[in-house]
Structures are given as structure tokens and as C-alpha cells.
Design a protein around this motif. Structure first.
Motif, short mmCIF file in Angstrom:
data_model
loop_
_atom_site.label_atom_id
_atom_site.label_comp_id
_atom_site.label_asym_id
_atom_site.label_seq_id
_atom_site.Cartn_x
_atom_site.Cartn_y
_atom_site.Cartn_z
N GLU A 26 23.55 24.88 -7.51
CA GLU A 26 24.29 24.57 -8.74
C GLU A 26 25.68 24.03 -8.44
OE1 GLU A 26 24.08 28.30 -10.80
OE2 GLU A 26 22.14 27.82 -11.72
N GLU A 27 26.39 24.64 -7.48
CA GLU A 27 27.72 24.16 -7.10
C GLU A 27 27.67 22.73 -6.59
OE1 GLU A 27 29.44 26.76 -4.16
OE2 GLU A 27 29.32 28.51 -5.49
N THR A 28 26.69 22.44 -5.75
CA THR A 28 26.54 21.11 -5.18
C THR A 28 26.30 20.07 -6.27
OG1 THR A 28 25.69 22.03 -3.12
CG2 THR A 28 25.20 19.72 -3.55
N VAL A 29 25.44 20.40 -7.21
CA VAL A 29 25.13 19.47 -8.30
C VAL A 29 26.37 19.29 -9.19
CG1 VAL A 29 23.73 19.14 -10.38
CG2 VAL A 29 22.66 19.94 -8.27
N ARG A 30 27.06 20.36 -9.53
CA ARG A 30 28.25 20.27 -10.39
C ARG A 30 29.37 19.45 -9.76
NH1 ARG A 30 27.59 26.10 -11.41
NH2 ARG A 30 26.31 26.26 -13.26
#
Length: 63
Positions: A26-30
Motif C-alpha cells: 500500500e505504501e509503495t502504491v500511494r
């Protein structure tokens, strides 16, 4: 160690892997570090002192 304790230990480890992995994805996508409609992922499981190497691959659809 009993079979029940062994199974609980494995489940605890897998829960930690699942929760922390989801957060990292999720962090990578955000952060916008991913382009396209799908994210190709690979998880490799190893165990020190053994020949265990298990690889799981997949794709995650992006929002």
C-alpha cells in the motif's frame, strides 16, 4: 513442542507476514512508485539452516 503450539506459531508468523506485506505494498502504491494497471509481485520464503525456498508470484490490480 506440541502440534497445536507448532501450528499456532506458524499462524502467528504468517499473520505478521501478511499484515506487514500489505502495508508495504500500500505504501509503495500511494507513493506513486507503480505504473500501469497491475503490480507484479513475488514472495520468497526461506528458512535459515534448511534448503527451504518457496516462491509465490502473482499480480495485484491497482486502483
Amino acid at each position: 513442542m506440541s502440534e497445536d503450539a507448532f501450528n499456532m506459531s506458524i499462524r502467528k508468523f504468517l499473520k505478521e507476514v501478511g499484515v506487514t506485506s500489505q502495508r508495504k505494498i500500500e505504501e509503495t502504491v500511494r507513493k506513486g512508485q507503480v505504473g500501469g494497471e497491475k503490480l507484479k509481485v513475488r514472495m520468497t520464503l526461506t528458512a535459515d539452516g534448511t534448503s527451504l525456498e518457496h516462491v509465490v508470484t502473482g499480480e495485484i490490480e491497482l486502483p
